[in-house]
Design a protein around this motif. Structure first.
Motif, PDB file in Angstrom:
ATOM      1  N   ALA A 142       5.106  -5.481   3.008  1.00 41.30           N
ATOM      2  CA  ALA A 142       5.382  -5.364   1.570  1.00 41.30           C
ATOM      3  C   ALA A 142       6.023  -6.642   1.068  1.00 41.30           C
ATOM      4  CB  ALA A 142       6.310  -4.173   1.314  1.00 41.30           C
ATOM      5  N   GLN A 143       5.544  -7.117  -0.078  1.00 35.93           N
ATOM      6  CA  GLN A 143       6.046  -8.366  -0.622  1.00 35.93           C
ATOM      7  C   GLN A 143       6.933  -8.076  -1.821  1.00 35.93           C
ATOM      8  OE1 GLN A 143       3.050 -11.547  -0.933  1.00 35.93           O
ATOM      9  NE2 GLN A 143       1.610 -10.052  -0.185  1.00 35.93           N
ATOM     10  N   ALA A 144       7.884  -8.954  -2.066  1.00 36.65           N
ATOM     11  CA  ALA A 144       8.843  -8.762  -3.150  1.00 36.65           C
ATOM     12  C   ALA A 144       8.667  -9.783  -4.263  1.00 36.65           C
ATOM     13  CB  ALA A 144      10.266  -8.831  -2.611  1.00 36.65           C
ATOM     14  N   GLN A 183      26.028  -9.819  -7.726  1.00 36.80           N
ATOM     15  CA  GLN A 183      25.109  -9.257  -6.746  1.00 36.80           C
ATOM     16  C   GLN A 183      25.934  -8.434  -5.768  1.00 36.80           C
ATOM     17  OE1 GLN A 183      21.732 -10.166  -7.250  1.00 36.80           O
ATOM     18  NE2 GLN A 183      21.341  -8.348  -5.994  1.00 36.80           N
ATOM     19  N   LEU A 184      26.056  -7.143  -6.070  1.00 34.62           N
ATOM     20  CA  LEU A 184      26.938  -6.293  -5.284  1.00 34.62           C
ATOM     21  C   LEU A 184      26.444  -6.160  -3.848  1.00 34.62           C
ATOM     22  CD1 LEU A 184      29.542  -4.775  -5.912  1.00 34.62           C
ATOM     23  CD2 LEU A 184      28.176  -2.700  -6.226  1.00 34.62           C
ATOM     24  N   ASN A 185      25.131  -5.975  -3.689  1.00 33.92           N
ATOM     25  CA  ASN A 185      24.477  -6.029  -2.385  1.00 33.92           C
ATOM     26  C   ASN A 185      23.033  -6.435  -2.629  1.00 33.92           C
ATOM     27  OD1 ASN A 185      23.119  -3.556  -3.123  1.00 33.92           O
ATOM     28  ND2 ASN A 185      24.964  -2.444  -2.480  1.00 33.92           N
ATOM     29  N   ASP A 186      22.210  -6.447  -1.612  1.00 35.74           N
ATOM     30  CA  ASP A 186      20.871  -7.012  -1.750  1.00 35.74           C
ATOM     31  C   ASP A 186      20.045  -6.342  -2.855  1.00 35.74           C
ATOM     32  OD1 ASP A 186      18.796  -8.828  -0.915  1.00 35.74           O
ATOM     33  OD2 ASP A 186      17.765  -7.067  -0.128  1.00 35.74           O
ATOM     34  N   SER A 232      16.781  -2.657  -7.210  1.00 36.08           N
ATOM     35  CA  SER A 232      15.390  -2.970  -6.926  1.00 36.08           C
ATOM     36  C   SER A 232      15.211  -3.157  -5.432  1.00 36.08           C
ATOM     37  CB  SER A 232      14.968  -4.246  -7.663  1.00 36.08           C
ATOM     38  OG  SER A 232      13.637  -4.592  -7.365  1.00 36.08           O
ATOM     39  N   THR A 233      14.307  -2.377  -4.851  1.00 39.94           N
ATOM     40  CA  THR A 233      14.005  -2.503  -3.428  1.00 39.94           C
ATOM     41  C   THR A 233      12.578  -2.028  -3.174  1.00 39.94           C
ATOM     42  OG1 THR A 233      14.652  -1.836  -1.183  1.00 39.94           O
ATOM     43  CG2 THR A 233      14.991  -0.234  -2.931  1.00 39.94           C
ATOM     44  N   ASP A 286       0.817  -1.198   0.000  1.00 34.86           N
ATOM     45  CA  ASP A 286       0.000   0.000   0.000  1.00 34.86           C
ATOM     46  C   ASP A 286       0.857   1.257   0.000  1.00 34.86           C
ATOM     47  OD1 ASP A 286      -2.162   1.688   2.287  1.00 34.86           O
ATOM     48  OD2 ASP A 286      -2.364   1.512   0.124  1.00 34.86           O
ATOM     49  N   THR A 287       1.916   1.251   0.787  1.00 28.67           N
ATOM     50  CA  THR A 287       2.847   2.373   0.836  1.00 28.67           C
ATOM     51  C   THR A 287       4.254   1.828   0.876  1.00 28.67           C
ATOM     52  OG1 THR A 287       2.758   2.417   3.240  1.00 28.67           O
ATOM     53  CG2 THR A 287       1.228   3.852   2.068  1.00 28.67           C
ATOM     54  N   PRO A 288       5.254   2.655   0.509  1.00 28.01           N
ATOM     55  CA  PRO A 288       6.613   2.143   0.428  1.00 28.01           C
ATOM     56  C   PRO A 288       7.130   1.537   1.719  1.00 28.01           C
ATOM     57  CG  PRO A 288       6.437   4.270  -0.667  1.00 28.01           C
ATOM     58  CD  PRO A 288       5.137   4.024   0.018  1.00 28.01           C
ATOM     59  N   ASP A 289       6.692   2.018   2.885  1.00 27.17           N
ATOM     60  CA  ASP A 289       7.254   1.519   4.131  1.00 27.17           C
ATOM     61  C   ASP A 289       6.320   0.553   4.857  1.00 27.17           C
ATOM     62  OD1 ASP A 289       6.565   4.499   6.155  1.00 27.17           O
ATOM     63  OD2 ASP A 289       5.359   3.362   4.717  1.00 27.17           O
TER      64      ASP A 289
END
Length: 604
Positions: free
Chosen positions: A27-29, A391-394, A439-440, A20-23
């Motif tokens: 939140a699902q990926a 994969q430099l980081n997550d 991507s996050t 619904d909101t970024p935070d």
């Protein structure tokens, strides 16, 4: 084991789950799975290629009248049309020629064996479940044509559950009217879908200075169906079809060229998938495609160009060890031409053997592909590709790749009476690419830098008056794409900077704009939503000599929808809001301001 067959797209492809909101804590990926880039089922974040996915939710949100409405302005993609609604259309991927982009429909190779290009203008948006755009060479996986990239179209699909009916009816400017109905569902062992749609429009006058001032119409009736049945032992039988037929009119202006065409555009595929062991699946599929046109002048038969392609593909998907996967297979196809034009040859075959290796090494990921093609006309060709990811980081992944590709000459290039040249060699290319994806949560951004060197480009030699391998081209570019999505906001933006140069003359390649951009933005208000798209393109040239300039332009399209009831929705769109005059091919008109309305029903 990662599934690699097209069944993976049926089983795993899904729209992103949006918070619904970024935070928001929950939140699902979950991401959309694609299979076109390497034939391996991967999320967009995992792939080592530059990929754009357009799912059914986005298609309905954008409300396209033509398939190219979905493509224009996307990262690395540019289109040119000899006017709108069913007229000849070119799709340029990363500045390469239109016939350097391979079109697949549910795994079936499409395209005319005579002209070489795909009939993009006949693809019905209402029958499409999703589109996967892969930019960069893929000849080492799919064979000829995929120098610039691959666009794969997946038709509507069924999922487990009772049969659900969907239907729509709409209309608008230029006396446009459309309607369709479909049903989809599934059981524990069988998934199925069947849909039928019809689109018709009086269109616009294609050319002001040629022929008459009448509108040049278009109609398209399409049928799509997919079915898959699984036995208790895991064996799966599958089949799919997309069939379109209709009529498109255009201005002739000459007693030596037609002014109307009846067309058939079709893709059929069927086969079986067998789990040989826990780590080995095999698939055998037969395919058939048609690109046919009967042409008329003032109602009288004028000419026929019918091409048909029969295909067979045997593929093996093997898990060698944990995180080590191999795909190996053999495919073959035969092109046949039936025409009122007397070609010296009217059939040829191509046999190819291909392999793909994917290895995960912690933060590093390696992929390689190799393919050997034996063509009846020009002999053999070997192509390959190597890609590396870190994969430099997550959220951040870097990638690099190098690949070769080729494009076989068409029947027109080789055998058309008067200018065909049977001694032509295939066009070849080498491409280098560097890219990164971040991507996050609800955000993502992707950037790619590439260079493609094209050799042996086929062009018409006015001195010898025949087709020759004359030109060389160098194409450099930067692509940027990003997006943001929640349940209230959905946005996506792309920008392409391109330097496409004919190395023989120093001129820009025709109809390739140095700058293209697109922004899509939509806002949901409970039952009501509004949105808009801005598509912009800089100037380009219509001819190889760069004498005929096509002016740049910017378009604004607005849209809205209202959920009348859980199963009913009404949609409206206004395209080219500011009524801009523009051309993507010199002398061919594009629509001015136009409005369309559609009523949808989706059984829940």
């Amino acid at each position: 084991m990662k599934r690699t067959a097209l069944s993976t797209a049926i089983l795993l492809a899904t729209s992103p789950a949006l918070a619904d909101t970024p935070d928001t804590n929950d939140a699902q990926a979950l991401e959309t799975v694609q299979v076109t880039a390497s034939r391996i089922a991967q999320t967009v974040d995992e792939t080592l290629a530059s990929v754009t996915i357009i799912d059914r939710e986005e298609i309905e949100r954008l409300q396209p009248q033509q398939f190219t409405d979905l493509l224009e302005g996307r990262a690395g993609i540019e289109t040119a049309q000899n006017s709108a609604f069913g007229k000849t259309t070119s799709v340029f991927t990363r500045g390469t020629s239109s016939d350097h982009t391979l079109l697949l429909i549910d795994g079936v190779r499409m395209g005319s064996a005579t002209s070489g290009g795909a009939s993009w203008q006949f693809l019905p948006p209402e029958e499409i479940e999703r589109v996967e755009i892969v930019r960069g060479p893929r000849t080492s996986i799919y064979g000829s044509d995929a120098i610039g990239g691959v666009v794969q179209v997946f038709t509507r699909e069924g999922r487990k559950g009772p049969p659900k009916v969907n239907a729509f009816v709409g209309g608008g400017s230029f006396n446009t009217r459309e309607a369709g109905v479909g049903v989809a569902g599934g059981t524990e062992s069988t998934d199925y879908s069947l849909s039928l749609s019809h689109f018709a429009t009086d269109g616009i006058n294609v050319q002001d200075a040629v022929g008459d001032d009448d509108r040049d119409g278009y109609d398209n009736t399409s049928l799509a169906s997919r079915v898959a049945h699984r036995l208790d032992n895991g064996v799966e039988f599958f089949g799919n079809i997309l069939y379109s037929e209709g009529t498109t009119a255009f201005d002739s202006g000459s007693a030596f060229s037609p002014d109307e065409s009846d067309f058939v555009h079709a893709a059929l595929r069927g086969g079986v998938r067998i789990p040989v062991t826990q780590r080995w699946d095999t698939e055998l599929a037969l395919g058939h495609s048609r690109d046919e046109s009967d042409n008329f002048l003032e109602g009288e038969f004028f000419s026929r160009f019918d091409t048909r392609r029969d295909m067979v593909d045997w593929r093996n998907d093997i898990e060698i060890a944990d995180d080590v996967y191999v795909i190996a297979g053999i495919d073959a196809y035969e092109d046949r031409v039936e025409s009122t034009t007397d070609y010296d040859e009217d059939a040829r075959y191509n046999v190819g053997a291909y392999s793909v290796l994917s290895v995960d090494l912690g933060r590093h990921h390696l992929e390689g592909s190799l393919r050997y093609d034996d063509n009846e006309q020009f002999g053999d060709k070997t192509t390959g590709q190597l890609a590396w990811g870190l994969q430099l980081n997550d959220p951040l992944r870097l990638r690099a790749s190098v690949g070769t590709a080729f494009k076989a000459p068409t029947f027109n290039d080789l055998y058309f009476p008067g200018f065909g040249n049977p001694d032509l060699e295939p066009e070849t290319s080498r491409t280098l690419e560097l890219g990164a994806r971040y991507s996050t949560g609800p955000y993502y951004a992707d950037v790619a830098i590439f260079q493609t060197d094209l050799d042996q480009m086929i062009t018409f030699d006015p001195v010898e008056f025949r087709a020759e391998n004359l030109d060389e081209a160098r194409i450099r570019g930067i692509e940027l794409e990003g997006g943001y999505a929640t349940t209230r906001w959905v946005s996506r933006a792309s920008l392409t900077l391109l330097d496409a140069e004919d190395r023989e003359t120093g001129n820009e390649l025709q109809r390739r704009a140095p700058v293209t951009a697109r922004v899509d933005l939509d806002r949901q208000f409970q039952r009501f939503s509004v949105g808009g798209s801005v598509i912009a393109k800089s100037r380009s040239f219509n001819d190889p000599g760069n004498a005929d300039r096509l002016s740049g332009y910017g378009l604004l399209n607005l849209r809205a929808s209202y959920q009348i009831a859980p199963e009913w929705q009404i949609q409206a769109t206004v395209n080219n809001v500011f009524d801009k005059d523009y051309e993507t091919a010199l002398g061919y008109n594009q629509p001015g301001r136009a409005a369309f309305v559609k009523l949808r029903y989706q059984q829940r």
